[in-house]
Enzyme design. Structure first.
Site, PDB file in Angstrom:
ATOM      1  N   ALA A  56     107.113 102.158  79.186  1.00 43.83           N
ATOM      2  CA  ALA A  56     108.867 102.304  79.452  1.00 43.83           C
ATOM      3  C   ALA A  56     109.238 103.246  80.433  1.00 43.83           C
ATOM      4  O   ALA A  56     108.541 104.316  80.773  1.00 43.83           O
ATOM      5  CB  ALA A  56     109.450 102.855  77.879  1.00 43.83           C
ATOM      6  N   ASP A  57     110.198 102.731  80.881  1.00 41.18           N
ATOM      7  CA  ASP A  57     110.869 103.660  82.026  1.00 41.18           C
ATOM      8  C   ASP A  57     112.580 103.559  81.749  1.00 41.18           C
ATOM      9  O   ASP A  57     112.821 102.208  81.563  1.00 41.18           O
ATOM     10  CB  ASP A  57     110.586 103.058  83.359  1.00 41.18           C
ATOM     11  N   GLN A  58     113.197 104.324  82.427  1.00 39.77           N
ATOM     12  CA  GLN A  58     114.516 104.481  82.285  1.00 39.77           C
ATOM     13  C   GLN A  58     115.299 104.781  83.382  1.00 39.77           C
ATOM     14  O   GLN A  58     114.644 105.755  84.124  1.00 39.77           O
ATOM     15  CB  GLN A  58     115.184 105.538  81.261  1.00 39.77           C
ATOM     16  N   ALA A  65     113.481  99.808  80.445  1.00 36.55           N
ATOM     17  CA  ALA A  65     112.756  98.645  80.362  1.00 36.55           C
ATOM     18  C   ALA A  65     111.328  99.001  79.610  1.00 36.55           C
ATOM     19  O   ALA A  65     111.021 100.166  79.611  1.00 36.55           O
ATOM     20  CB  ALA A  65     112.440  98.296  81.749  1.00 36.55           C
TER      21      ALA A  65
END
Length: 197
Positions: free
Chosen positions: A73-75, A110
């Site tokens: 996950a990445d923000q 994401a």
């Protein structure tokens, strides 16, 4: 190379926030940090960057755990095309808040799931974050109180940061904290992971 059962779920992070969120789903999982270069590619769109990094994290950890389901996950926080990363210092945190205050920015989260057979599934969740007007003393007081030095955008929405906002528009509030659980469950379902439990 580490060995895991085909039923193992690994969250590719060392973030306490993401780990705590994933625990809400009641699934057994392990967490393993994905040490990758998180630098932005020149002119990369914010949503593209978030998706690329989420997949890169999943792929990196899958190298060590090829038999597992690996979730990355990445923000990314973006004001137009400007991306705000973790400030690391109080001064930079105040500067970020002053750039965002009184404006609407996007918070893009994401996720990517890599399965034991090498399939890759991805999803993203975007929020419109409407920040209240702030004075610099107010921004400094907030940074002092909440210490958001390792939070992109310099706020902790799950703590006192909520008071900085007039509105947050999106469809899965857990995405704001870093892991959209509705999307995570959907990807695990699509991948057939839930049938194996």
């Amino acid at each position: 190379m580490a060995h895991s059962s085909p039923h193992t779920l690994i969250l590719a992070t060392e973030s306490a926030y993401k780990i705590e969120l994933l625990q809400r789903l009641g699934l057994p999982f392990e967490a393993c940090a994905a040490h990758i270069d998180e630098a932005r590619i020149p002119d990369e769109a914010p949503a593209t960057m978030a998706a690329r990094l989420a997949l890169h994290k999943a792929r990196r950890v899958a190298e060590d755990y090829p038999d597992a389901y690996v979730l990355g996950a990445d923000q990314v926080i973006a004001l137009d095309q400007q991306i705000f990363q973790k400030p690391a210092t109080a001064e930079r945190a105040v500067a970020q808040l002053m750039a965002l205050q009184g404006k609407t920015h996007r918070l893009i989260t994401a996720i990517a799931l890599r399965t034991p057979d090498g399939a890759e599934l991805a999803s993203e969740c975007a929020f419109e974050m409407v920040m209240r007007p702030l004075t610099e003393p107010q921004a400094r007081a907030y940074v002092e109180a909440d210490q958001p030095l390792f939070c992109a955008g310099s706020y902790r929405i799950e703590a006192g940061g909520i008071r900085l906002f007039e509105a947050a528009r999106g469809d899965d509030f857990t995405a704001i904290i870093g892991l959209p659980l509705t999307r995570v469950w959907s990807l695990l379902d699509q991948a057939g992971y839930l049938e194996k439990l």
